[in-house]
Design a protein around this motif. Structure first.
Motif, PDB file in Angstrom:
ATOM      1  N   GLY A  51      54.152  14.511  -3.275  1.00  0.00           N
ATOM      2  CA  GLY A  51      53.770  13.669  -2.355  1.00  0.00           C
ATOM      3  C   GLY A  51      54.263  12.218  -2.562  1.00  0.00           C
ATOM      4  N   ILE A  52      53.955  11.247  -1.913  1.00  0.00           N
ATOM      5  CA  ILE A  52      54.356   9.917  -2.259  1.00  0.00           C
ATOM      6  C   ILE A  52      53.184   8.935  -1.385  1.00  0.00           C
ATOM      7  N   THR A  53      53.012   7.858  -2.436  1.00  0.00           N
ATOM      8  CA  THR A  53      51.857   6.821  -2.100  1.00  0.00           C
ATOM      9  C   THR A  53      52.248   6.219  -0.977  1.00  0.00           C
ATOM     10  N   SER A  54      51.290   5.908   0.015  1.00  0.00           N
ATOM     11  CA  SER A  54      51.734   5.147   1.271  1.00  0.00           C
ATOM     12  C   SER A  54      52.103   3.739   1.021  1.00  0.00           C
ATOM     13  N   ARG A  55      51.836   3.248  -0.195  1.00  0.00           N
ATOM     14  CA  ARG A  55      52.443   1.688  -0.575  1.00  0.00           C
ATOM     15  C   ARG A  55      54.053   1.949  -0.284  1.00  0.00           C
ATOM     16  N   SER A  56      54.662   3.044  -0.615  1.00  0.00           N
ATOM     17  CA  SER A  56      56.078   2.867  -0.428  1.00  0.00           C
ATOM     18  C   SER A  56      56.472   2.691   1.004  1.00  0.00           C
ATOM     19  N   PHE A  57      55.673   2.720   1.991  1.00  0.00           N
ATOM     20  CA  PHE A  57      55.824   2.555   3.413  1.00  0.00           C
ATOM     21  C   PHE A  57      54.980   1.263   3.764  1.00  0.00           C
ATOM     22  N   GLY A  58      54.654   0.441   2.847  1.00  0.00           N
ATOM     23  CA  GLY A  58      54.080  -0.850   3.087  1.00  0.00           C
ATOM     24  C   GLY A  58      54.489  -1.522   4.363  1.00  0.00           C
ATOM     25  N   GLY A  59      53.861  -2.089   5.402  1.00  0.00           N
ATOM     26  CA  GLY A  59      54.100  -2.785   6.584  1.00  0.00           C
ATOM     27  C   GLY A  59      54.363  -1.942   7.738  1.00  0.00           C
ATOM     28  N   LEU A  60      54.474  -0.629   7.642  1.00  0.00           N
ATOM     29  CA  LEU A  60      54.506   0.097   8.815  1.00  0.00           C
ATOM     30  C   LEU A  60      53.049   0.548   9.152  1.00  0.00           C
ATOM     31  N   THR A  61      53.244   1.009  10.461  1.00  0.00           N
ATOM     32  CA  THR A  61      51.983   1.431  11.108  1.00  0.00           C
ATOM     33  C   THR A  61      51.565   2.946  10.257  1.00  0.00           C
ATOM     34  N   ILE A  62      50.406   3.125  10.159  1.00  0.00           N
ATOM     35  CA  ILE A  62      50.123   4.634   9.620  1.00  0.00           C
ATOM     36  C   ILE A  62      50.934   5.715  10.396  1.00  0.00           C
ATOM     37  N   SER A  63      50.829   5.725  11.748  1.00  0.00           N
ATOM     38  CA  SER A  63      51.645   6.717  12.350  1.00  0.00           C
ATOM     39  C   SER A  63      53.147   6.912  11.791  1.00  0.00           C
ATOM     40  N   ASP A  64      53.721   5.528  11.889  1.00  0.00           N
ATOM     41  CA  ASP A  64      55.362   5.628  11.394  1.00  0.00           C
ATOM     42  C   ASP A  64      55.300   5.900   9.802  1.00  0.00           C
ATOM     43  N   ALA A  65      54.462   5.607   9.109  1.00  0.00           N
ATOM     44  CA  ALA A  65      54.388   6.098   7.718  1.00  0.00           C
ATOM     45  C   ALA A  65      54.383   7.381   7.488  1.00  0.00           C
ATOM     46  N   ALA A  66      53.379   8.313   8.247  1.00  0.00           N
ATOM     47  CA  ALA A  66      52.912   9.454   8.336  1.00  0.00           C
ATOM     48  C   ALA A  66      54.357  10.248   8.666  1.00  0.00           C
ATOM     49  N   GLN A  67      54.893   9.773   9.896  1.00  0.00           N
ATOM     50  CA  GLN A  67      55.964  10.364  10.434  1.00  0.00           C
ATOM     51  C   GLN A  67      57.329  10.490   9.522  1.00  0.00           C
ATOM     52  N   PRO A  97      48.399  17.635  -7.201  1.00  0.00           N
ATOM     53  CA  PRO A  97      49.236  16.633  -6.411  1.00  0.00           C
ATOM     54  C   PRO A  97      50.102  15.677  -7.301  1.00  0.00           C
ATOM     55  N   PHE A  98      51.379  15.850  -7.063  1.00  0.00           N
ATOM     56  CA  PHE A  98      52.415  14.699  -7.706  1.00  0.00           C
ATOM     57  C   PHE A  98      52.879  13.824  -6.950  1.00  0.00           C
ATOM     58  N   ILE A  99      52.407  12.607  -7.096  1.00  0.00           N
ATOM     59  CA  ILE A  99      52.848  11.487  -5.998  1.00  0.00           C
ATOM     60  C   ILE A  99      53.598  10.500  -6.495  1.00  0.00           C
ATOM     61  N   LEU A 100      54.704  10.521  -5.781  1.00  0.00           N
ATOM     62  CA  LEU A 100      55.698   9.427  -6.198  1.00  0.00           C
ATOM     63  C   LEU A 100      55.249   8.038  -6.062  1.00  0.00           C
ATOM     64  N   GLU A 101      55.608   7.001  -7.046  1.00  0.00           N
ATOM     65  CA  GLU A 101      55.609   5.661  -6.771  1.00  0.00           C
ATOM     66  C   GLU A 101      56.884   5.073  -7.073  1.00  0.00           C
ATOM     67  N   TYR A 102      57.126   3.646  -6.468  1.00  0.00           N
ATOM     68  CA  TYR A 102      58.121   2.972  -6.503  1.00  0.00           C
ATOM     69  C   TYR A 102      59.419   3.080  -5.745  1.00  0.00           C
ATOM     70  N   CYS A 103      59.520   4.517  -5.262  1.00  0.00           N
ATOM     71  CA  CYS A 103      60.590   4.818  -4.308  1.00  0.00           C
ATOM     72  C   CYS A 103      60.193   4.200  -2.838  1.00  0.00           C
ATOM     73  N   ASN A 104      60.969   3.943  -1.907  1.00  0.00           N
ATOM     74  CA  ASN A 104      60.609   3.397  -0.645  1.00  0.00           C
ATOM     75  C   ASN A 104      61.302   4.267   0.433  1.00  0.00           C
ATOM     76  N   LYS A 105      61.222   3.808   1.704  1.00  0.00           N
ATOM     77  CA  LYS A 105      61.599   4.722   2.758  1.00  0.00           C
ATOM     78  C   LYS A 105      62.970   4.943   2.730  1.00  0.00           C
ATOM     79  N   ASP A 106      63.786   4.121   2.177  1.00  0.00           N
ATOM     80  CA  ASP A 106      65.127   4.288   2.093  1.00  0.00           C
ATOM     81  C   ASP A 106      65.643   5.224   1.120  1.00  0.00           C
ATOM     82  N   ASN A 107      64.998   5.415  -0.275  1.00  0.00           N
ATOM     83  CA  ASN A 107      65.462   6.183  -1.353  1.00  0.00           C
ATOM     84  C   ASN A 107      64.515   7.330  -1.567  1.00  0.00           C
ATOM     85  N   CYS A 108      63.461   7.387  -0.860  1.00  0.00           N
ATOM     86  CA  CYS A 108      62.435   8.648  -1.205  1.00  0.00           C
ATOM     87  C   CYS A 108      63.082   9.921  -1.034  1.00  0.00           C
ATOM     88  N   ALA A 109      63.880  10.074  -0.156  1.00  0.00           N
ATOM     89  CA  ALA A 109      64.511  11.531  -0.324  1.00  0.00           C
ATOM     90  C   ALA A 109      65.074  11.871  -1.339  1.00  0.00           C
TER      91      ALA A 109
END
Length: 286
Positions: free
Chosen positions: A5-21, A252-264
């Protein structure tokens, strides 16, 4: 299979729906939800964030955005200061944790999570306050855990060499003391980057393999104060993943520090390390 998984902090500023998507598009299966979103904000690192506008119903709606896309919410990430030398500040942290517990219980989220906490500008093990910090931390955790467990919620503590619980052995000792004294069950949010300077990959599991609630996935250079993306530091991830497979199954193994651009890309790294570890273990059996 790696429960990644990934922490939702990696998608900070987005809406919940956009982060989940976006999480679903990349293929993550779980998350740590922090209140850093356009429509669900109030998270303050190492402090007390404003929660006046947050209700259990709003958090439940947020959790539903993730679960409807096949992403389980492992925890609500609180990450406040639990060892503050001021009694009023510690009591505020207890009340803060009670609100998080209320949110988690309403949504059937199993954990709330926090670090130990620190005084800004004085982070690290300080000999003059080390013993009192430990006793303050344990007292705060005892109260939080006792309250949370009434609602079926558990506390996961993230420790670090830079804080009052600087080693896996010290965290194990805290877990055992709390259980012996009050029968509460503190869990470990195990971040291997946080212990790299004093414990190798196998040593972390030696002490904490029975106590892991979930993992954070980031890396660190051996002598660095700050973390980096998984694969950019000095952790032997194949050795770590061997231990993950052997001792903690599908935690669960939840990634930190990566973001929406490099998380893949970082997700692929983690999966490749896991696959290499799995093949190494299979080869030993054969």
């Amino acid at each position: 299979m790696l429960n990644l998984g990934i922490t939702s902090r990696s998608f900070g500023g987005l809406t919940i729906s956009d982060a989940a998507q976006r999480m679903a598009q990349v293929g993550f299966s779980c998350t740590e939800l922090c209140f850093v979103h356009e429509d669900l904000s109030g998270w303050t690192y190492n402090g007390i964030g404003p929660l006046e506008d947050i209700t259990p119903a709003r958090v439940k709606d947020a959790v539903r955005e993730f679960t409807s896309r096949g992403i389980s919410v492992t925890s609500l990430g609180m990450f406040t200061d639990l060892r503050n030398p001021e009694p009023s500040a510690r009591q505020a942290a207890v009340e803060y944790a009670k609100r998080y517990t209320e949110f988690a219980a309403e949504c059937s989220v199993p954990y709330i999570a926090s670090e130990c906490g620190f005084t800004p500008g004085k982070r690290g093990v300080n000999a003059d306050t080390y013993e009192s910090d430990y006793e303050n931390l344990k007292s705060t955790l005892r109260e939080i855990c006792l309250e949370a467990e009434k609602s079926g919620v558990h506390m996961a503590l993230e420790a670090c060499v830079l804080d009052v619980i600087p080693s896996p052995r010290r965290l194990k000792n805290l877990i055992e003391e709390l259980e012996a004294e009050t029968r509460v069950r503190l869990g470990s949010l195990l971040d291997p980057a946080n212990f790299l300077a004093n414990s190798d990959e196998e040593g972390m599991f030696y002490y904490l393999k029975h106590d892991v609630s979930y993992f954070h996935g980031k890396d660190r250079k051996m002598n660095a104060a700050y973390g980096v993306n998984l694969g950019d530091g000095d952790i032997d991830w194949i050795k770590f993943m061997e231990c993950y497979i052997r001792f903690t199954g599908k935690k669960p193994f939840i990634l930190e520090y990566c973001n929406k651009d490099n998380c893949a890309e970082i997700k692929r790294r983690a999966e490749d390390y896991y696959e290499a570890a799995f093949q190494r273990l299979i080869s030993r059996i054969n």
